[in-house]
Write a protein that holds these residues in place. Structure first.
Motif, mmCIF file in Angstrom:
data_model
loop_
_atom_site.group_PDB
_atom_site.id
_atom_site.type_symbol
_atom_site.label_atom_id
_atom_site.label_comp_id
_atom_site.label_asym_id
_atom_site.label_seq_id
_atom_site.Cartn_x
_atom_site.Cartn_y
_atom_site.Cartn_z
ATOM 1 N N ILE A 100 -2.653 -0.424 -12.128
ATOM 2 C CA ILE A 100 -2.704 -1.487 -13.729
ATOM 3 C C ILE A 100 -1.908 -0.394 -14.450
ATOM 4 O O ILE A 100 -1.038 -2.386 -15.119
ATOM 5 C CB ILE A 100 -4.141 -1.195 -13.354
ATOM 6 C CG1 ILE A 100 -5.053 -1.640 -11.805
ATOM 7 C CG2 ILE A 100 -4.506 -2.747 -14.102
ATOM 8 C CD1 ILE A 100 -4.496 -2.596 -11.151
ATOM 9 N N ARG A 106 -9.156 -5.494 -5.591
ATOM 10 C CA ARG A 106 -8.732 -6.985 -5.677
ATOM 11 C C ARG A 106 -9.304 -8.309 -6.938
ATOM 12 O O ARG A 106 -8.463 -8.676 -7.903
ATOM 13 C CB ARG A 106 -8.224 -7.261 -4.329
ATOM 14 C CG ARG A 106 -7.227 -9.060 -5.233
ATOM 15 C CD ARG A 106 -6.589 -9.391 -4.579
ATOM 16 N NE ARG A 106 -7.765 -9.834 -3.180
ATOM 17 C CZ ARG A 106 -7.330 -10.118 -2.082
ATOM 18 N NH1 ARG A 106 -6.406 -9.752 -1.694
ATOM 19 N NH2 ARG A 106 -8.519 -10.593 -1.372
ATOM 20 N N THR A 153 0.449 -1.598 0.119
ATOM 21 C CA THR A 153 -0.105 -0.229 -0.159
ATOM 22 C C THR A 153 0.905 1.318 -0.229
ATOM 23 O O THR A 153 1.984 1.102 0.819
ATOM 24 C CB THR A 153 -1.074 -0.169 1.411
ATOM 25 O OG1 THR A 153 -1.798 -1.140 1.009
ATOM 26 C CG2 THR A 153 -1.719 1.275 1.237
ATOM 27 N N GLU A 171 -8.543 -1.771 0.581
ATOM 28 C CA GLU A 171 -7.415 -1.783 -0.574
ATOM 29 C C GLU A 171 -7.996 -1.069 -2.123
ATOM 30 O O GLU A 171 -9.038 -2.287 -2.224
ATOM 31 C CB GLU A 171 -6.502 -2.577 -1.001
ATOM 32 C CG GLU A 171 -5.208 -3.246 0.336
ATOM 33 C CD GLU A 171 -4.611 -3.702 -0.090
ATOM 34 O OE1 GLU A 171 -3.442 -3.461 -0.328
ATOM 35 O OE2 GLU A 171 -4.989 -5.562 0.018
ATOM 36 N N VAL A 191 -9.668 -6.280 -9.983
ATOM 37 C CA VAL A 191 -8.519 -6.861 -11.070
ATOM 38 C C VAL A 191 -8.096 -8.018 -11.341
ATOM 39 O O VAL A 191 -7.682 -7.944 -12.334
ATOM 40 C CB VAL A 191 -7.052 -5.767 -9.991
ATOM 41 C CG1 VAL A 191 -6.276 -5.918 -10.071
ATOM 42 C CG2 VAL A 191 -7.335 -4.349 -9.381
ATOM 43 N N TRP A 203 -7.615 -0.086 -5.983
ATOM 44 C CA TRP A 203 -6.448 0.109 -7.091
ATOM 45 C C TRP A 203 -6.798 0.776 -8.058
ATOM 46 O O TRP A 203 -7.673 0.834 -8.754
ATOM 47 C CB TRP A 203 -5.744 -1.734 -8.003
ATOM 48 C CG TRP A 203 -4.724 -2.447 -7.097
ATOM 49 C CD1 TRP A 203 -3.700 -2.637 -7.379
ATOM 50 C CD2 TRP A 203 -5.172 -3.366 -6.199
ATOM 51 N NE1 TRP A 203 -3.228 -3.688 -6.332
ATOM 52 C CE2 TRP A 203 -4.542 -3.607 -5.676
ATOM 53 C CE3 TRP A 203 -6.588 -3.593 -5.493
ATOM 54 C CZ2 TRP A 203 -4.413 -4.818 -4.365
ATOM 55 C CZ3 TRP A 203 -7.476 -4.743 -4.067
ATOM 56 C CH2 TRP A 203 -5.476 -5.376 -3.864
ATOM 57 N N GLN A 217 -0.241 -10.897 -4.290
ATOM 58 C CA GLN A 217 -0.094 -9.641 -4.253
ATOM 59 C C GLN A 217 1.101 -9.838 -2.529
ATOM 60 O O GLN A 217 1.448 -9.396 -2.276
ATOM 61 C CB GLN A 217 -1.589 -9.286 -3.035
ATOM 62 C CG GLN A 217 -1.485 -8.351 -2.399
ATOM 63 C CD GLN A 217 -2.776 -7.376 -2.171
ATOM 64 O OE1 GLN A 217 -3.555 -7.998 -2.249
ATOM 65 N NE2 GLN A 217 -2.330 -6.365 -1.756
ATOM 66 N N GLU A 232 1.124 -1.892 -7.272
ATOM 67 C CA GLU A 232 0.527 -1.524 -6.068
ATOM 68 C C GLU A 232 -0.645 -1.170 -6.031
ATOM 69 O O GLU A 232 -1.319 -0.668 -6.516
ATOM 70 C CB GLU A 232 1.289 -0.191 -5.669
ATOM 71 C CG GLU A 232 2.624 -0.673 -6.015
ATOM 72 C CD GLU A 232 3.619 1.272 -5.896
ATOM 73 O OE1 GLU A 232 4.172 1.252 -4.685
ATOM 74 O OE2 GLU A 232 3.992 1.796 -6.899
ATOM 75 N N SER A 233 -0.932 -0.509 -4.122
ATOM 76 C CA SER A 233 -2.613 -0.248 -4.310
ATOM 77 C C SER A 233 -2.924 0.805 -3.060
ATOM 78 O O SER A 233 -1.650 1.177 -2.678
ATOM 79 C CB SER A 233 -3.474 -1.372 -3.213
ATOM 80 O OG SER A 233 -2.661 -1.518 -2.076
#
Length: 91
Positions: A57, A17, A2, A50, A20, A52, A35, A42-43
């Motif tokens: 991406i 997530r 993060t 969390e 994604v 993204w 992850q 990264e998030s």
């Protein structure tokens, strides 16, 4: 991982997530494992959840596939040459 820096959430889509994972065509379980292994974009964290951002991406995909950057550069050059030809042809 993060990160802690500003993202303009008004200009970007924020994906979970699971979203994604669907985008990458993998299971949520595989996404979770990747992850944990550090093999994942990264998030950011908003209110303990969390997300993204799409820019993260895109950055991750380009980092994993450097040939895409070269292809994009070639496409930009072709586009610039085409615009120059169009502008030059109108004189």
């Amino acid at each position: 991982m993060t990160i802690k820096y500003p993202v303009d959430v008004n200009k970007e889509d924020l994906l979970t997530r699971k979203e994604v994972a669907t985008l990458f065509r993998i299971s949520d379980k595989t996404a979770s494992r990747r992850q944990k292994e550090g093999c994942w974009p990264e998030s950011i964290e908003i209110n303990g959840t969390e997300y993204w951002p799409t820019s993260f991406i895109n950055k991750y995909v380009l980092e994993q596939n450097p040939q895409l950057i070269e292809n994009m550069a070639n496409a930009t050059q072709i586009h610039a040459a085409a615009l120059a030809a169009v502008k030059g042809g109108g004189k």
